[in-house]
Structures are given as structure tokens and as C-alpha cells.
Design an enzyme around this catalytic site. Sequence first.
Site, PDB file in Angstrom:
ATOM      1  N   LYS A  16       0.965  -1.266  -0.083  1.00 50.72           N
ATOM      2  CA  LYS A  16      -0.221  -0.153   0.083  1.00 50.72           C
ATOM      3  C   LYS A  16       0.977   1.298   0.091  1.00 50.72           C
ATOM      4  O   LYS A  16       2.047   1.239   0.276  1.00 50.72           O
ATOM      5  CB  LYS A  16      -0.851  -0.069   1.350  1.00 50.72           C
ATOM      6  CG  LYS A  16      -1.916  -1.320   1.181  1.00 50.72           C
ATOM      7  CD  LYS A  16      -2.590  -1.328   2.550  1.00 50.72           C
ATOM      8  CE  LYS A  16      -3.707  -2.549   2.256  1.00 50.72           C
ATOM      9  NZ  LYS A  16      -4.586  -2.527   3.770  1.00 50.72           N
TER      10      LYS A  16
ATOM     11  N   TYR B  30     -12.263  -3.310  -3.006  1.00 51.66           N
ATOM     12  CA  TYR B  30     -12.672  -3.380  -1.482  1.00 51.66           C
ATOM     13  C   TYR B  30     -14.366  -3.282  -1.379  1.00 51.66           C
ATOM     14  O   TYR B  30     -14.699  -2.620  -0.300  1.00 51.66           O
ATOM     15  CB  TYR B  30     -12.060  -2.111  -0.838  1.00 51.66           C
ATOM     16  CG  TYR B  30     -10.789  -2.308  -0.301  1.00 51.66           C
ATOM     17  CD1 TYR B  30     -10.402  -3.508   0.754  1.00 51.66           C
ATOM     18  CD2 TYR B  30      -9.726  -1.429  -0.925  1.00 51.66           C
ATOM     19  CE1 TYR B  30      -9.088  -3.644   0.969  1.00 51.66           C
ATOM     20  CE2 TYR B  30      -8.387  -1.601  -0.236  1.00 51.66           C
ATOM     21  CZ  TYR B  30      -7.982  -2.721   0.531  1.00 51.66           C
ATOM     22  OH  TYR B  30      -6.813  -3.011   1.075  1.00 51.66           O
TER      23      TYR B  30
ATOM     24  N   PHE C  73     -15.314   3.074   7.652  1.00 54.69           N
ATOM     25  CA  PHE C  73     -13.970   3.243   7.203  1.00 54.69           C
ATOM     26  C   PHE C  73     -13.786   3.417   5.869  1.00 54.69           C
ATOM     27  O   PHE C  73     -12.666   3.628   5.059  1.00 54.69           O
ATOM     28  CB  PHE C  73     -12.781   2.547   7.789  1.00 54.69           C
ATOM     29  CG  PHE C  73     -13.193   1.104   7.809  1.00 54.69           C
ATOM     30  CD1 PHE C  73     -12.525   0.449   6.405  1.00 54.69           C
ATOM     31  CD2 PHE C  73     -13.732   0.347   8.543  1.00 54.69           C
ATOM     32  CE1 PHE C  73     -12.852  -0.857   6.356  1.00 54.69           C
ATOM     33  CE2 PHE C  73     -13.975  -1.061   8.354  1.00 54.69           C
ATOM     34  CZ  PHE C  73     -13.442  -1.906   7.243  1.00 54.69           C
TER      35      PHE C  73
ATOM     36  N   ARG D 214      -1.333 -14.828   3.711  1.00 52.97           N
ATOM     37  CA  ARG D 214      -2.025 -14.034   4.903  1.00 52.97           C
ATOM     38  C   ARG D 214      -1.051 -14.087   6.020  1.00 52.97           C
ATOM     39  O   ARG D 214      -1.378 -13.104   6.919  1.00 52.97           O
ATOM     40  CB  ARG D 214      -3.302 -14.724   4.892  1.00 52.97           C
ATOM     41  CG  ARG D 214      -4.392 -14.520   3.854  1.00 52.97           C
ATOM     42  CD  ARG D 214      -5.063 -13.177   3.884  1.00 52.97           C
ATOM     43  NE  ARG D 214      -5.792 -12.923   4.853  1.00 52.97           N
ATOM     44  CZ  ARG D 214      -6.567 -11.864   4.993  1.00 52.97           C
ATOM     45  NH1 ARG D 214      -6.454 -10.729   4.061  1.00 52.97           N
ATOM     46  NH2 ARG D 214      -7.383 -11.547   5.967  1.00 52.97           N
TER      47      ARG D 214
ATOM     48  N   THR E 284      -4.764  -8.327  10.625  1.00 51.35           N
ATOM     49  CA  THR E 284      -5.171  -6.827   9.990  1.00 51.35           C
ATOM     50  C   THR E 284      -4.855  -5.764  11.130  1.00 51.35           C
ATOM     51  O   THR E 284      -4.311  -4.649  10.569  1.00 51.35           O
ATOM     52  CB  THR E 284      -6.748  -6.686   9.840  1.00 51.35           C
ATOM     53  OG1 THR E 284      -7.085  -8.132   8.957  1.00 51.35           O
ATOM     54  CG2 THR E 284      -7.120  -5.595   9.214  1.00 51.35           C
TER      55      THR E 284
ATOM     56  N   ARG F 242       3.113  -6.979   9.189  1.00 46.56           N
ATOM     57  CA  ARG F 242       2.500  -5.997  10.233  1.00 46.56           C
ATOM     58  C   ARG F 242       2.962  -6.055  11.626  1.00 46.56           C
ATOM     59  O   ARG F 242       2.953  -5.000  12.217  1.00 46.56           O
ATOM     60  CB  ARG F 242       0.750  -6.102  10.102  1.00 46.56           C
ATOM     61  CG  ARG F 242       0.162  -5.924   8.472  1.00 46.56           C
ATOM     62  CD  ARG F 242      -0.879  -6.614   8.201  1.00 46.56           C
ATOM     63  NE  ARG F 242      -1.699  -6.288   7.377  1.00 46.56           N
ATOM     64  CZ  ARG F 242      -2.854  -6.638   6.728  1.00 46.56           C
ATOM     65  NH1 ARG F 242      -3.197  -7.837   7.305  1.00 46.56           N
ATOM     66  NH2 ARG F 242      -3.447  -6.052   5.773  1.00 46.56           N
TER      67      ARG F 242
ATOM     68  N   ASN G 108      -1.740  -0.203   7.431  1.00 46.17           N
ATOM     69  CA  ASN G 108      -1.105  -1.523   7.723  1.00 46.17           C
ATOM     70  C   ASN G 108      -0.389  -2.287   6.536  1.00 46.17           C
ATOM     71  O   ASN G 108      -0.154  -3.447   6.467  1.00 46.17           O
ATOM     72  CB  ASN G 108      -2.416  -2.625   8.173  1.00 46.17           C
ATOM     73  CG  ASN G 108      -3.260  -2.960   7.355  1.00 46.17           C
ATOM     74  OD1 ASN G 108      -3.246  -2.164   6.200  1.00 46.17           O
ATOM     75  ND2 ASN G 108      -4.399  -3.678   7.493  1.00 46.17           N
TER      76      ASN G 108
ATOM     77  N   HIS H 237      -1.593  -5.807   1.570  1.00 45.26           N
ATOM     78  CA  HIS H 237      -2.754  -6.423   1.139  1.00 45.26           C
ATOM     79  C   HIS H 237      -2.500  -7.844   0.846  1.00 45.26           C
ATOM     80  O   HIS H 237      -1.477  -8.025   0.111  1.00 45.26           O
ATOM     81  CB  HIS H 237      -3.734  -5.899   0.394  1.00 45.26           C
ATOM     82  CG  HIS H 237      -4.842  -6.635  -0.198  1.00 45.26           C
ATOM     83  ND1 HIS H 237      -6.087  -6.629   0.371  1.00 45.26           N
ATOM     84  CD2 HIS H 237      -4.945  -7.180  -1.397  1.00 45.26           C
ATOM     85  CE1 HIS H 237      -6.853  -7.677  -0.226  1.00 45.26           C
ATOM     86  NE2 HIS H 237      -6.145  -7.875  -1.294  1.00 45.26           N
TER      87      HIS H 237
ATOM     88  N   GLU I 243      -9.531 -10.564  -7.603  1.00 48.53           N
ATOM     89  CA  GLU I 243      -8.655  -9.139  -7.359  1.00 48.53           C
ATOM     90  C   GLU I 243      -7.738  -9.160  -8.715  1.00 48.53           C
ATOM     91  O   GLU I 243      -7.208  -8.247  -9.065  1.00 48.53           O
ATOM     92  CB  GLU I 243      -8.138  -9.271  -5.995  1.00 48.53           C
ATOM     93  CG  GLU I 243      -9.114  -8.897  -4.734  1.00 48.53           C
ATOM     94  CD  GLU I 243      -8.674  -9.227  -3.471  1.00 48.53           C
ATOM     95  OE1 GLU I 243      -7.227  -9.440  -3.404  1.00 48.53           O
ATOM     96  OE2 GLU I 243      -9.385  -9.099  -2.621  1.00 48.53           O
TER      97      GLU I 243
HETATM   98  P1  IDP Z   1      -7.283  -7.341   5.477  1.00 48.44           P
HETATM   99  O1  IDP Z   1      -6.627  -6.303   4.800  1.00 48.44           O
HETATM  100  O2  IDP Z   1      -6.446  -8.221   6.714  1.00 48.44           O
HETATM  101  O3  IDP Z   1      -7.904  -8.465   4.528  1.00 48.44           O
HETATM  102  P2  IDP Z   1      -9.922  -6.454   6.045  1.00 48.44           P
HETATM  103  O4  IDP Z   1     -10.918  -6.591   7.209  1.00 48.44           O
HETATM  104  O5  IDP Z   1     -10.409  -7.084   4.753  1.00 48.44           O
HETATM  105  O6  IDP Z   1      -8.391  -6.746   6.217  1.00 48.44           O
HETATM  106  O7  IDP Z   1      -9.949  -4.880   5.882  1.00 48.44           O
HETATM  107  C1  IDP Z   1      -9.343  -4.319   4.450  1.00 48.44           C
HETATM  108  C2  IDP Z   1      -8.419  -3.132   4.982  1.00 48.44           C
HETATM  109  O8  IDP Z   1      -9.381  -1.799   5.339  1.00 48.44           O
HETATM  110  C3  IDP Z   1      -7.451  -3.148   5.902  1.00 48.44           C
HETATM  111  O9  IDP Z   1      -6.294  -4.116   5.584  1.00 48.44           O
HETATM  112  C4  IDP Z   1      -7.060  -1.966   6.610  1.00 48.44           C
HETATM  113  O10 IDP Z   1      -6.537  -1.090   5.780  1.00 48.44           O
HETATM  114  C5  IDP Z   1      -8.969  -1.176   6.343  1.00 48.44           C
HETATM  115  N1  IDP Z   1      -9.517  -1.437   7.606  1.00 48.44           N
HETATM  116  C6  IDP Z   1     -10.088  -2.544   8.047  1.00 48.44           C
HETATM  117  N2  IDP Z   1     -10.816  -2.339   9.201  1.00 48.44           N
HETATM  118  C7  IDP Z   1     -10.382  -0.874   9.681  1.00 48.44           C
HETATM  119  C8  IDP Z   1     -10.727  -0.154  10.677  1.00 48.44           C
HETATM  120  O11 IDP Z   1     -11.562  -0.384  11.514  1.00 48.44           O
HETATM  121  N3  IDP Z   1     -10.287   1.223  10.466  1.00 48.44           N
HETATM  122  C9  IDP Z   1      -9.552   1.708   9.476  1.00 48.44           C
HETATM  123  N4  IDP Z   1      -9.221   0.991   8.388  1.00 48.44           N
HETATM  124  C10 IDP Z   1      -9.708  -0.433   8.516  1.00 48.44           C
HETATM  125 MG    MG Z   2      -9.656  -8.575   3.342  1.00 44.35          MG
END
Ligand code: IDP
Ligand code: MG
Length: 149
Positions: free
Chosen positions: A9, A49, A57, A85, A91, A102, A112, A115, A126
Site C-alpha cells: 500500500k 474493497y 472506514f 495471509r 489486520t 504488520r 497496515n 494487502h 482481485e
Molecule cells: P485485511 O486487509 O487483513 O484483509 P480487511 O478486514 O479485509 O483486512 O480490511 C481491509 C482493509 O481495510 C484493512 O487492511 C485496513 O487497511 C482497512 N480497515 C479495516 N478495518 C479498519 C478499521 O476499523 N479502521 C480503518 N481501516 C480499516
Molecule cells: Mg480483506
Amino acid sequence: MEQTYVMIKPDGVQRGLIGEIILRIERKGLKVAAMRMSVMDKNSAKEHYKEHSERPFFHSLIEYVTSGPSVSMVIEGKNSIALMRSINGATNPVNALPGTIRGDLAVETGRNIVHASDSSEAAKREISIHFKDTEVTGYKKIDEAWLYE
Ligand code: IDP
Ligand code: MG
């Protein structure tokens, strides 16, 4: 061989972590099958997304991932989806174990740095958002006999 979509990212790029992240992926034994640096366009980011489109968010997430150049990759290898993963870690970096990207390099969920697709369906979807078929190379790497039984 299984393929997954991985993104470094914009925060990972700005923090000078491209090499560090790719090092970890290659060192594991996974293969970079496609790679491009670009600023993701908003439509691609929204499609990518879309499962989060109703979340509070969502808007800031789209702004974040389109805020500057990111690195898009197709990563290939046996169990590459699950392996990526686990290489990325949880996450929320607070819960990500040391030794994960991370866990070692990020502080909060909204920054973070990486992805990776979370399922085979997500990986196919994707990859097709971010790459044309012709951009994903089908080469064989010389270490395969030493990585796979
Ligand atoms: P992942 O990236 O581990 O698959 P997901 O739950 O699919 O996690 O969320 C996608 C992305 O959205 C996260 O990597 C993060 O950048 C963002 N994200 C998820 N939850 C939050 C939150 O509560 N606050 C801010 N950003 C979030
Ligand atoms: Mg995800």
C-alpha cells in the site's frame, strides 16, 4: 500453481519498505508472477474493497490506497493464498505477531502497509481487477524442485 493478489500500500512505498516486503515474500519461496507500481484509480480501489462499501472506514480506506503509488503483485506458489495471509499478519498490527510484516513494521489498522487476498475466489477476482491476463507471466523458477516435495 495457486496465485494470490498482493499489494504494498502507499504507506509501505512512502516508508521505503518495498524491498523489505518483497524480500520476505521471495525468501519464503514464493514467486513474483506479475508486478506493477502505479497510483490505483478510485474505481479499481472501490471494486477491490467493495465488500467493505457499507463500513464507516470505506471512504478513508479508498483515499488511503489511492493516495500515492502502490505496488501490485501476483504472487504464485503452493498454498500462496494462506501463506501470504500469514506472512502479512493480522489486520490490526496490535494483534499481528512479531515476524509478520504488520507485526514488525506497522502500528495501526488504517496504515497496515500490505494487502493479500483472503480466499481463492477473492484472489481470482482481485487479480482480474488489477492485471490483464497477458501481464501475468507463466514462467517456471529453478528452485521449485527444492521447495516442493
Ligand atoms: P485485511 O486487509 O487483513 O484483509 P480487511 O478486514 O479485509 O483486512 O480490511 C481491509 C482493509 O481495510 C484493512 O487492511 C485496513 O487497511 C482497512 N480497515 C479495516 N478495518 C479498519 C478499521 O476499523 N479502521 C480503518 N481501516 C480499516
Ligand atoms: Mg480483506
